[in-house]
Structures are given as C-alpha cells and as structure tokens.
Design a protein around this motif. Structure first.
Motif, PDB file in Angstrom:
ATOM      1  N   VAL A 196       0.833  -1.206   0.000  1.00 42.60           N
ATOM      2  CA  VAL A 196       0.000   0.000   0.000  1.00 42.60           C
ATOM      3  C   VAL A 196       0.866   1.254   0.000  1.00 42.60           C
ATOM      4  N   MET A 197       1.899   1.265   0.815  1.00 45.11           N
ATOM      5  CA  MET A 197       2.750   2.455   0.926  1.00 45.11           C
ATOM      6  C   MET A 197       3.617   2.658  -0.305  1.00 45.11           C
ATOM      7  N   SER A 199       2.697   2.158  -3.252  1.00 47.75           N
ATOM      8  CA  SER A 199       1.847   2.727  -4.296  1.00 47.75           C
ATOM      9  C   SER A 199       1.481   4.177  -4.009  1.00 47.75           C
ATOM     10  N   MET A 200       2.014   4.737  -2.923  1.00 47.59           N
ATOM     11  CA  MET A 200       1.772   6.114  -2.544  1.00 47.59           C
ATOM     12  C   MET A 200       3.111   6.841  -2.452  1.00 47.59           C
ATOM     13  N   PRO A 201       3.096   8.165  -2.414  1.00 45.50           N
ATOM     14  CA  PRO A 201       4.365   8.908  -2.326  1.00 45.50           C
ATOM     15  C   PRO A 201       4.993   8.883  -0.935  1.00 45.50           C
ATOM     16  N   VAL A 202       5.072   7.677  -0.337  1.00 52.67           N
ATOM     17  CA  VAL A 202       5.741   7.488   0.960  1.00 52.67           C
ATOM     18  C   VAL A 202       6.637   6.258   0.833  1.00 52.67           C
ATOM     19  N   LYS A 280      12.253   7.317  -6.861  1.00 50.68           N
ATOM     20  CA  LYS A 280      10.932   7.699  -7.332  1.00 50.68           C
ATOM     21  C   LYS A 280      10.733   7.297  -8.793  1.00 50.68           C
ATOM     22  N   GLN A 285       7.269   7.382  -9.911  1.00 48.78           N
ATOM     23  CA  GLN A 285       6.863   8.588  -9.220  1.00 48.78           C
ATOM     24  C   GLN A 285       7.920   9.652  -9.438  1.00 48.78           C
TER      25      GLN A 285
END
Length: 337
Positions: A196-197, A199-202, A280, A285
C-alpha cells in the motif's frame, strides 16, 4: 486370526490414501491468477517503466505467496528412510517400504510406500496427517488411527508425537509451530502495508515495512529453531533403520525470502537518502516541476506558498496608471490648485 483369508479384523479392506491438502494449491492459483492479470495489462505501460513495473510485481507476489504457502506447508522438518519393518498388528510378516515424515507448523504427515507397492496381496501406499492446530485434538486423531487399524510404522511415528509420549515431541513442535505461524502472519500484514505504501508517495515507509516483513520472517525461524532444540532428539527406529529429520524446503525458502526482504528494505532506505529521485523514478513517481510547489529539503515534503517566509515571497510590483486615468478631467474644486 488367519481364518479370514489372511485378512485381520482391523484391516477389512485396502485403506485409501489421505486426501491431498489443497490449501497450497489454492494459494498458488490465486497468486498465479494475479500475476497473469498484471501481465495482461503490461503492454499498456510504455518505455523502460514496463520492465521496472514487471520486476516490482513479480517480486512482491513472490514474497506474499511464500509467506502464505510456508505457513500451511508440512515440510519444515522432513525425513525419509528405506527399511524392512513389520506391517500389521498381531502378524510376524514384514515388508520392505519407504517411510517418510514431514513436520509442519500445524501437524505431521506420515507416508508409507511399499517397495514394490504390491506386497502381501495388498497395495501399500499410505499418506496420513495428524494435526495440532488450534481447535484440533491430536490425541483424538491418534485414537481414530488406532481404531482404523493403520499399519505399524504409521502408528509408531504418530505415537511419538502424542501429548503423553516420553519423547516430548508434541509440546516441542506444537510450541514452535504456534509462535512461528504467528510471526509469519505478522510478516504477511507487513507485506500488505508495504504494497500500500509503495503505491503512494511514501516510499521510505514502504521500505521500512518491507524491512519489517523480512525481520518477522527471520524471527519466526528463530522461534522454530529454538523451540525444536529444547529437548534432545528422540530416536525413531523402524526395523533395523533409524529415521533422522532435518530442515525442510519450507524452512530454507523462508530464510531466503526473509533475507531478500531485509536487503530490499535496506536498499530502499539507503536509496531514499542517497538517490531519492532515482527511487521515485523506479516506482514511476516524480516530483512535479510546478514553480508554486517547491521541495523543502529540511522537511522532506512539498512546501505550500502560504508557509513561505517574507524573504521568499515575490517582490511587489508597481502597477502603472493608465493614460486614461491620468488625463481624466477633474471636477473637484481643489484640482485647479
């Protein structure tokens, strides 16, 4: 006893083999279906991002499938021996067979295969499972095996894992299985959070969760190794041979996957410190080039213009008056002065 055509009362007919556990097959099928689904949409990704994306998906699905599969596997400790041993109770007849023992986190699996399979006018091919997971009673399953009249080698090995056996194997492996299984379930939850993380900017937190996934797997192996070495090994003698157990494929693949997760997690943390832009880019990203949103190196995030200091604010610009307004007639009495 032999008046019944050499068929003893407890052995009224050929015994069917234990049905195959389909849990591993279901797990593999689910993850293979997910992999095929991602491969189908792969042509929609352009450029070198396609290779990066495929590598991420395959690695992530492999880690998740291994964590679930080894939790239900019966090959944490395995052993096999070929021997001549007695076959039935109240009989002096012996058979030549291969006896296998597989110990998992939730029970044991014992196999008996004759060499050749057809001996004493019977088909000697048995595969029996005895479990000690929560909600299961190993002693009752062993009592049922006695009532069914299973062959002597199966009953002998199953009796070694009963709660009242002087070998103490039941408490030893049951304790190891419970703690190791708990650690693997925590590792699976960490794997879900890592996906989950990532797939996010974290990304850095995703790396931390991936590192935790590997650490919990290694911690489970530590519990298994420690608990199984609490008591001295119990000799398992079958005829003239002795059955010895050793670490099985599930143990080694868990060790490999745990080390892989630790290395990947550390690599992501280091890459976040050294080359954040390349990290990134690998995860598709990138920081936008919007002049309004700037990267604040101290906070590691996007700084909104309203949080900028006065010195960073744009200089005020003088607004020139239009010629029309400067030449407008003045109707006030003070304009003539």
């Amino acid at each position: 006893m032999a008046a019944f055509g050499h068929t003893f009362p407890f052995y009224a007919g050929p015994k069917p083999t234990f049905p195959t556990d389909t849990t591993l097959a279901v797990i593999v099928a689910i993850f293979l279906t997910s992999l095929v689904t991602f491969i189908i949409i792969l042509p929609g990704i352009r450029g070198k991002m396609r290779l990066f994306w495929m590598l991420r998906v395959v690695t992530s699905l492999f880690i998740g499938a291994v964590i679930l599969a080894v939790n239900f596997s019966s090959e944490w400790s395995v052993g096999q021996v070929s021997t001549n041993t007695s076959y039935k109770a109240f009989s002096s007849q012996w058979i030549s067979a291969n006896v296998g023992l597989q110990i998992g986190l939730g029970g044991v699996n014992i196999t008996l295969t004759g060499t050749p399979v057809q001996q004493l006018n019977e088909t000697i091919d048995y595969n029996e499972a005895f479990t000690w997971r929560l909600g299961e009673n190993y002693a009752e399953e062993y009592a049922d095996a006695l009532e069914k009249g299973l062959p002597d080698p199966l009953l002998y090995l199953a009796e070694k894992f009963t709660p009242h056996s002087p070998c103490g194997l039941h408490g030893q492996y049951r304790l190891a299985g419970h703690y190791t299984s708990a650690m693997l379930w925590v590792a699976f939850l960490c794997w879900l959070l890592a996906n989950v993380m990532l797939s996010m900017p974290v990304l850095v937190y995703g790396g931390h969760m991936l590192l935790a996934t590997g650490l919990f797997q290694l911690l489970g192996l530590l519990f298994f190794s420690t608990a199984t070495s609490l008591t001295p090994p119990c000799p398992l003698r079958l005829g003239a041979a002795t059955l010895h157990t050793h670490r099985g494929p599930a143990y080694w693949i868990t060790l490999t996957t745990g080390l892989l997760c630790v290395l990947l997690g550390l690599a992501m943390v280091v890459a976040h410190r050294m080359q954040p832009h390349r990290l990134k880019a690998f995860f598709s990203q990138s920081v936008g080039e919007d002049p309004v949103l700037e990267l604040n190196p101290e906070e590691g995030g996007l700084l909104s213009p309203r949080y900028r200091s006065i010195t960073e604010s744009p200089e005020p610009q003088d607004i020139a008056l239009s010629e029309a307004s400067s030449e407008a007639p003045c109707e006030e009495p003070d304009c003539a002065l």
